[in-house]
Enzyme design. Sequence first.
Site, PDB file in Angstrom:
ATOM      1  N   GLU A  52       0.863  -1.182   0.000  1.00  0.00           N
ATOM      2  CA  GLU A  52       0.000   0.000   0.000  1.00  0.00           C
ATOM      3  C   GLU A  52       0.899   1.231   0.000  1.00  0.00           C
ATOM      4  O   GLU A  52       1.733   1.396   0.903  1.00  0.00           O
ATOM      5  CB  GLU A  52      -0.895  -0.027   1.246  1.00  0.00           C
ATOM      6  CG  GLU A  52      -1.992   1.008   1.242  1.00  0.00           C
ATOM      7  CD  GLU A  52      -2.882   0.886   2.480  1.00  0.00           C
ATOM      8  OE1 GLU A  52      -3.407   1.917   2.922  1.00  0.00           O
ATOM      9  OE2 GLU A  52      -3.019  -0.245   3.009  1.00  0.00           O
ATOM     10  N   ASP A  63      -6.653   8.994   9.340  1.00  0.00           N
ATOM     11  CA  ASP A  63      -5.348   8.509   9.780  1.00  0.00           C
ATOM     12  C   ASP A  63      -4.962   9.040  11.147  1.00  0.00           C
ATOM     13  O   ASP A  63      -5.256  10.182  11.508  1.00  0.00           O
ATOM     14  CB  ASP A  63      -4.277   8.901   8.759  1.00  0.00           C
ATOM     15  CG  ASP A  63      -4.481   8.189   7.441  1.00  0.00           C
ATOM     16  OD1 ASP A  63      -4.676   6.971   7.470  1.00  0.00           O
ATOM     17  OD2 ASP A  63      -4.453   8.844   6.393  1.00  0.00           O
TER      18      ASP A  63
END
Length: 286
Positions: A52, A63
Amino acid sequence: MNGIRRIDTCFAELKKKNRAAFIPFVMGGDPDFESSLELLQKLPDAGADLIEIGLPFSDPMADGPAVQASAIRALENGQNLHKALELVCKFRETNQATPLIGMGYFNPIYRYGAEKFIADALKAGLDGLIVVDCPPEVDEELCIPATKAGLAFIRLIAPTTNDERLPLLLKNASGFLYLVSIAGVTGTTAADPAAVSALLERVRKQTDLPVAVGFGVKTGPQAATLAKSADAIVIASVLLDIFSKKSADAGVLKQIVADYLKLSRDLSASIHQARDSKEERPAKLA
């Protein structure tokens, strides 16, 4: 072979081996362009089955602190979507097998131009996208054009996703599903195996797509437990914590890369050895 086909091939081969995939996260441009390219190039030998790659954005709402700090460092280094695709291009010069998944947010893609980005991403060698802020209600903006072109669109399934909304998320999903193991942002708390098991069971009743687990996986033993049932384990924050040592000194950068790869090897070993090769994947986590 590229896009969805490369992802499908990877998971088919892992299924034959009765093995879960290890998916590490690399933020494009952190700690710098050259180091992130080195990580991408060396991760397959360190056990990565898919990778990723972060597409840094200034307001990464899903995040946690580690990924946010990584994105800020990358942006300060001048990283952008063009350079992220350049990283992918350079990776593909020597590796045509390992799937690369771009993870980011819609704003930079919108500014780039969605149609142009899809074309350039496929040309560079990107295989799939995780775009956190593109819900199914706006699939015509990016998801549908991407999948029609051959670029997988990976959906996030949250612990709060109910049975009414789940089919809507699955409708245009491709490649694999990303099961969010915690209610919160990345890397802040540890995943609860029992809760993950229940969500996995619920999701698998409605789709045959592989299911990756991420957001709250921090240790080898934890990853191994989840890998007994999940099709893949995504690990980001604990790896990115290594980058907090960032320094302009070449020796420090070299050590960061070495430490990241060592931890990746340890985590991948835990994931790959989690199942007995003669056993079927259990329906629930142990």
